[in-house]
Design a protein around this motif. Sequence first.
Motif, PDB file in Angstrom:
ATOM      1  N   GLN A 288      42.887  39.897  64.021  1.00 38.24           N
ATOM      2  CA  GLN A 288      43.444  39.148  62.908  1.00 38.24           C
ATOM      3  C   GLN A 288      43.475  37.679  63.267  1.00 38.24           C
ATOM      4  N   ALA A 289      42.746  36.900  62.500  1.00 39.33           N
ATOM      5  CA  ALA A 289      42.723  35.449  62.688  1.00 39.33           C
ATOM      6  C   ALA A 289      43.806  34.824  61.813  1.00 39.33           C
ATOM      7  N   PRO A 290      44.267  33.627  62.161  1.00 40.71           N
ATOM      8  CA  PRO A 290      45.312  32.968  61.364  1.00 40.71           C
ATOM      9  C   PRO A 290      44.897  32.819  59.907  1.00 40.71           C
ATOM     10  N   GLY A 291      45.772  33.251  59.010  1.00 39.04           N
ATOM     11  CA  GLY A 291      45.509  33.120  57.591  1.00 39.04           C
ATOM     12  C   GLY A 291      44.527  34.125  57.025  1.00 39.04           C
ATOM     13  N   LYS A 292      44.088  35.071  57.844  1.00 38.18           N
ATOM     14  CA  LYS A 292      43.118  36.065  57.388  1.00 38.18           C
ATOM     15  C   LYS A 292      43.688  37.469  57.516  1.00 38.18           C
ATOM     16  N   GLU A 293      43.086  38.386  56.793  1.00 34.19           N
ATOM     17  CA  GLU A 293      43.498  39.778  56.896  1.00 34.19           C
ATOM     18  C   GLU A 293      42.971  40.394  58.194  1.00 34.19           C
ATOM     19  N   ARG A 294      43.647  41.418  58.635  1.00 34.04           N
ATOM     20  CA  ARG A 294      43.194  42.174  59.795  1.00 34.04           C
ATOM     21  C   ARG A 294      41.855  42.839  59.480  1.00 34.04           C
ATOM     22  N   GLU A 295      40.961  42.844  60.449  1.00 25.26           N
ATOM     23  CA  GLU A 295      39.663  43.469  60.250  1.00 25.26           C
ATOM     24  C   GLU A 295      39.302  44.349  61.433  1.00 25.26           C
ATOM     25  N   GLY A 296      38.584  45.405  61.140  1.00 18.48           N
ATOM     26  CA  GLY A 296      38.136  46.302  62.186  1.00 18.48           C
ATOM     27  C   GLY A 296      36.968  45.712  62.955  1.00 18.48           C
ATOM     28  N   VAL A 297      36.968  45.901  64.256  1.00 18.87           N
ATOM     29  CA  VAL A 297      35.914  45.379  65.115  1.00 18.87           C
ATOM     30  C   VAL A 297      35.013  46.510  65.609  1.00 18.87           C
TER      31      VAL A 297
ATOM     32  N   ASP B   5      31.675  46.694  63.442  1.00 17.20           N
ATOM     33  CA  ASP B   5      31.540  45.809  62.300  1.00 17.20           C
ATOM     34  C   ASP B   5      30.252  45.018  62.475  1.00 17.20           C
ATOM     35  N   ARG B   6      29.603  44.702  61.368  1.00 15.35           N
ATOM     36  CA  ARG B   6      28.319  44.007  61.450  1.00 15.35           C
ATOM     37  C   ARG B   6      28.430  42.639  62.105  1.00 15.35           C
ATOM     38  N   SER B   7      29.611  42.038  62.051  1.00 13.82           N
ATOM     39  CA  SER B   7      29.789  40.694  62.611  1.00 13.82           C
ATOM     40  C   SER B   7      29.759  40.689  64.131  1.00 13.82           C
TER      41      SER B   7
ATOM     42  N   LYS C 284      28.192  43.502  65.970  1.00 12.90           N
ATOM     43  CA  LYS C 284      27.188  44.426  66.464  1.00 12.90           C
ATOM     44  C   LYS C 284      26.131  43.688  67.270  1.00 12.90           C
ATOM     45  N   GLY C 285      25.842  44.213  68.440  1.00 13.65           N
ATOM     46  CA  GLY C 285      24.881  43.567  69.331  1.00 13.65           C
ATOM     47  C   GLY C 285      25.503  42.584  70.298  1.00 13.65           C
ATOM     48  N   ARG C 286      26.739  42.196  70.050  1.00  8.42           N
ATOM     49  CA  ARG C 286      27.444  41.269  70.944  1.00  8.42           C
ATOM     50  C   ARG C 286      28.615  41.945  71.656  1.00  8.42           C
ATOM     51  N   PHE C 287      29.284  42.847  70.978  1.00  7.71           N
ATOM     52  CA  PHE C 287      30.455  43.532  71.534  1.00  7.71           C
ATOM     53  C   PHE C 287      30.101  44.978  71.860  1.00  7.71           C
ATOM     54  N   THR C 288      30.755  45.504  72.904  1.00  7.56           N
ATOM     55  CA  THR C 288      30.570  46.903  73.280  1.00  7.56           C
ATOM     56  C   THR C 288      31.926  47.544  73.529  1.00  7.56           C
ATOM     57  N   ILE C 289      32.194  48.638  72.828  1.00  5.97           N
ATOM     58  CA  ILE C 289      33.428  49.394  73.033  1.00  5.97           C
ATOM     59  C   ILE C 289      33.114  50.565  73.956  1.00  5.97           C
ATOM     60  N   SER C 290      34.024  50.828  74.881  1.00  8.28           N
ATOM     61  CA  SER C 290      33.821  51.932  75.815  1.00  8.28           C
ATOM     62  C   SER C 290      35.174  52.431  76.293  1.00  8.28           C
TER      63      SER C 290
ATOM     64  N   ASP D  86      35.193  34.236  66.357  1.00  9.95           N
ATOM     65  CA  ASP D  86      35.783  35.416  66.996  1.00  9.95           C
ATOM     66  C   ASP D  86      37.235  35.175  67.408  1.00  9.95           C
ATOM     67  N   THR D  87      37.701  33.941  67.277  1.00 11.07           N
ATOM     68  CA  THR D  87      39.077  33.617  67.632  1.00 11.07           C
ATOM     69  C   THR D  87      40.055  34.409  66.778  1.00 11.07           C
ATOM     70  N   ALA D  88      40.951  35.128  67.430  1.00 11.63           N
ATOM     71  CA  ALA D  88      41.903  35.996  66.724  1.00 11.63           C
ATOM     72  C   ALA D  88      42.826  36.659  67.738  1.00 11.63           C
ATOM     73  N   VAL D  89      43.856  37.309  67.216  1.00 12.17           N
ATOM     74  CA  VAL D  89      44.630  38.241  68.030  1.00 12.17           C
ATOM     75  C   VAL D  89      43.943  39.602  67.911  1.00 12.17           C
ATOM     76  N   TYR D  90      43.631  40.195  69.055  1.00 11.82           N
ATOM     77  CA  TYR D  90      42.944  41.478  69.072  1.00 11.82           C
ATOM     78  C   TYR D  90      43.945  42.587  69.373  1.00 11.82           C
TER      79      TYR D  90
END
Length: 120
Positions: free
Chosen positions: A36-45, A58-60, A62-68, A87-91
């Motif tokens: 969740q970035a300031p002033g924005k809704e929470r989004e799935g990564v 998320d398409r934004s 994909k190819g840069r982040f890896t979940i494991s 990508d700045t946000a609270v994760y």
Amino acid sequence: QVQLVESGGGSVQAGGSLRLSCATSGYTYCMAWFRQAPGKEREGVAAFYPPLRTTVYDRSVKGRFTISQDAAKNTLYLQMNSLKPEDTAVYYCAAESPNCNLNGALYNYWGQGTQVTVSS
């Protein structure tokens, strides 16, 4: 009750990398990262389904982040490469959704969040 504790956030320049960790108090059948970035809704990564070790991104990111996951350590990771200022946000780490997708409304447990700041 599942407890989630995130770590690994910080400040990095654009193009850099960070790895987030989420320690869980036990096994969970679905885990995910949201932001969740300031002033924005929470989004799935990204989401991870341990039984099949399948992932969704998320398409934004994909190819840069890896979940494991390291099941032995009950820890979920998010490797973030080629970071951008947007990508700045609270994760947040989340656990246990019946669909294991990027719909945050369906997750039962949440961590406290970790700040990621990417400067240009």
